[in-house]
Design an enzyme around this catalytic site. Structure first.
Site, short mmCIF file in Angstrom:
data_model
loop_
_atom_site.label_atom_id
_atom_site.label_comp_id
_atom_site.label_asym_id
_atom_site.label_seq_id
_atom_site.Cartn_x
_atom_site.Cartn_y
_atom_site.Cartn_z
N HIS A 33 -10.20 2.48 -0.57
CA HIS A 33 -10.36 2.09 0.83
C HIS A 33 -11.14 0.79 0.85
CE1 HIS A 33 -9.96 4.05 5.01
NE2 HIS A 33 -8.78 3.98 4.43
N HIS A 51 0.82 -1.21 0.00
CA HIS A 51 0.00 0.00 0.00
C HIS A 51 0.86 1.27 0.00
CE1 HIS A 51 -3.94 1.87 0.54
NE2 HIS A 51 -3.39 2.71 1.39
#
Length: 719
Positions: free
Chosen positions: A93, A47
């Site tokens: 998300h 990420h």
């Protein structure tokens, strides 16, 4: 409080491979502390480090005369003339939203808004792209309700209009929904704020809300597959407060006006760790942090917890020390924390202390700039078999199959939960084409869209990647906008599987080719990998968010369809039904190849639409559902019947690219056809507006009946 000893289980729990842990040992020459291991885990996960994707992201076109700032900052910055710039980005998300739908989606919106105002821009528009499992799956309804409420709850309270987006359903997302959030803002082109620290001995300042234990380890969780322990990950989801974020935005923009800001960075994934490391790395400086000075809302927080917390509504800033009093006064006024928690140093060092005790002492560059980078093995996606046993269908029954499905029914149930008009500059809101927001105080407008067709990408990653960009280009063009630039949100499965990595590589190649040909460089983005549950991957979903400029209000292609207007089709129709919406929804078949994308035709047809906008009463691009769905949507929006001359399945439901449906007066239609002939472009009359029925070559139904199906089907599915 003593820290746990480092064991193999702890290393594995932090998502670090054996080779990565050995690299850590080689870098620092000793066993890391527990806090240091957490810092490496946060900075080296997928990420934050893009370790599996960096090689391919570098191949994307990111520059152009319109680009002020490309990838690498909090958001991309593009010139829109008159000393103004649009700042925008899209981010995922996904994992948090599956675990805790409301807060996962809400904090996704909060994070992307911070990315924009951290650059010095006031947000003016938001969008979202949502992918859920099949409607019948036991978790889908809960996820849809929670995610939509979270997106609306945060954005509405913060006060930014949601002007566009998309919602899709497919069984491939049953175990892993996607929540991609987009935000755009306006700034003065010469007053953009960046994150690179500069100057030795400069104060490092913590701004915003207090730090808690919510979201600890969130970035690492976001870089892992799901399994049956998913519920245990709930504590790694952050909790958002949009009212605090609103105050933080106002305070930040006011602070920037004081001249006190040297550099500033949003605390997003990996919180204090990532923000401090990125600021230091970009400025070739080290950073010292004294954690006892960090404002906390919970007692006895450890260094590990403070460094890895992803509590929301926080910023990190390097401050001009002579303006400390003025800067602090701004945050006191807005009742937000302002605390000097460290300083910049010349040495390549990331030193973390808590009450005088050293908790981490690491080479800063190794955490960011020299994080692991992998050239993952990949295999090319096999060429799809040609579609055989091509179906035919009664046109109205085929249309009903589409508009009665969750994927193609009206989405008013979703966007009516969002504030689409706050700030009073929205010129076109969700429900019909790209969103449009006026640039306040000028005659300019900005258009926004978000597009991808995942089934195309799975069948043919290169063409699917090209199509996502091409559809975004067409959506902007259809409202009269000149496409400026794009942001990408690349959602894929496990990159350690060569076939998944092959999907990623192919999509990147297609996207790169398309943004280059259509002059829409990628200026920001996000990669979300490991979107799998129990080894089952999502559809490859490289979402493209795009922004276009409308230089004058007279250039906007509005919607003024009247009885007697002519329906025109720009573009060549071959009847491509492979991977089509009709095939999927009416026949439950996912077969054939994706439609090929002719980028030269896309550019030529887009130029034609913009050059002849004054003759066009309404325009929409053709994508999913082909001419049939586009015709229904235009007729439905106009409240007028429409008669099309053909009933042939391929002509109505084929998804050939580079096509637009145009409504024009008979006189304007003649002028458009003449102009197209002169330019050598295919433009032909296909029907006429009027009456109260939709008729496809003799197969017809009352428009009111079809409108009822379209309006009611989505809510029935998600109720």
């Amino acid at each position: 409080m003593s820290e746990p000893a480092i064991t193999q289980d702890i290393i594995s729990a932090h998502g670090l491979s054996e080779s990565e842990y050995q690299t850590i040992l080689d870098l620092i020459g000793r066993t890391p502390s527990f806090t240091e291991l957490g810092i490496f885990s946060a900075m080296w996960n997928e990420h934050c480090s893009y370790k599996s994707s960096k090689k391919w992201l570098r191949t994307l076109p990111t520059t152009g005369p319109q680009v002020i700032c490309g990838p690498g900052e909090n958001a991309g910055v593009v010139d829109i003339g008159d000393g103004q710039a649009v700042v925008f980005k899209m981010e995922s998300h996904n994992h948090p939203s599956y675990i805790e739908p409301y807060q996962g989606a809400a904090t996704g919106v909060g994070g992307i808004l911070r990315d924009v105002f951290t650059m010095g821009a006031r947000p003016i528009a938001a969008m979202n792209s949502l992918s859920f499992g099949e409607p019948a799956h036991h978790k889908t309804t809960q996820l849809v309700h929670g995610v939509v409420a979270g997106v609306g709850g945060y954005g509405n309270c913060f006060g930014v209009p949601c002007v566009g987006g998309e919602v899709r359903f497919d069984k491939a997302y049953n175990g892993n929904c996607l929540v991609n959030a987009f935000a755009a803002g306006l700034a003065d082109a010469d007053k953009i704020f960046y994150s690179a620290a500069s100057g030795v001995g400069m104060p490092v300042v913590y701004l915003g809300a207090k730090t808690g234990r919510d979201g600890v380890g969130g970035a690492t969780m976001a870089s892992a597959e799901f399994d049956d322990t998913i519920e245990e990950k709930r504590p790694t989801v952050q909790v958002g407060d949009p009212f605090t974020e609103k105050r933080l935005m106002e305070a930040t923009l006011e602070l920037m006006a004081t001249g006190a800001v040297i550099s500033i960075q949003d605390m997003g994934a990996a919180g204090l760790t990532c923000s401090a490391v990125e600021m230091g790395d970009k400025g070739n400086l080290g950073v010292i942090l004294d954690l006892e000075k960090v404002p906390t809302r919970e007692v006895n927080m450890t260094a590990y917890e403070m460094m890895l917390s992803e509590s929301q509504e926080r910023m990190l800033m390097v401050l001009r020390p002579e303006l400390e009093a003025e800067a602090k006064a701004v945050f006191d006024k807005w009742d937000l924390d302002f605390a000097i928690v460290g300083e910049t140093i010349a040495e390549d060092r990331f030193l973390i202390r808590l009450n005088g005790e050293i908790k981490a002492d690491l080479p800063l560059k190794a955490l960011s700039g020299t994080a692991p980078e992998y050239d993952r093995p990949w295999v090319e996606t096999p060429k799809a078999d040609a579609l055989t046993n091509v179906p035919t269908v009664d046109p109205i029954e085929g249309l009903k199959a589409l508009i009665g499905s969750a994927n193609y029914a009206g989405k008013a149930w979703v966007y009516e939960q969002y504030d689409t008009m706050v700030m009073a500059d929205s010129a076109r809101t969700p429900g019909w084409g790209a969103g449009i927001v006026r640039v306040h105080g000028t005659d300019k407008s900005l258009a926004f869209t978000s597009d991808v067709t995942p089934r195309y990408v799975k069948a043919n990653p290169i063409e699917g990647g090209k199509q996502a960009v091409a559809e975004a280009y067409r959506n902007l063009t259809a409202v009269g906008a000149t496409p400026l630039a794009t942001t990408d949100n690349l959602n894929f499965g496990n990159p350690e599987k060569p076939q998944i990595m092959g999907q990623f590589v192919g999509a990147i190649k297609g996207i790169g080719e398309a943004v280059s040909a259509l002059d829409m460089p990628i200026v920001s983005g996000n990669v979300s990998l490991y979107n799998e549950t129990d080894g089952s991957a999502i559809l490859p979903t490289p979402t493209i968010g795009a922004v276009g400029l409308i230089k004058a209000s007279t250039d906007i292609i509005g919607f003024d369809v009247k009885a007697g207007h002519v329906a025109l089709l720009l573009g060549e129709t071959k009847g491509h039904l492979g991977q089509s919406a009709l095939l999927a929804e009416a026949f439950d078949r996912l077969e054939g190849d994706a439609p090929p994308v002719d980028l030269a035709a896309e550019a030529a047809h887009g130029d034609f639409i913009r050059a002849n906008h004054a003759s066009i009463a309404a325009c929409t691009d053709l994508a999913d559902g082909g001419l049939a769905l586009a015709a229904f949507e235009m007729a439905n929006h106009a409240g007028l019947g429409l008669t099309l001359e053909t009933s042939e399945t391929g002509a109505l439901f084929g998804e050939d690219q580079a096509r637009y449906l145009i409504a024009a007066t008979p006189e304007a239609a003649k002028a458009l056809i003449a102009a197209a002939q002169k330019a050598g472009l295919p433009l032909a009359t296909v029907g006429t507006f009027g009456g109260d029925a939709l008729s496809f070559g003799g197969s017809s139904a009352p428009l009111a009946d079809l409108t009822g199906i379209y309006a009611d089907s989505f809510e029935k599915v998600v109720a």
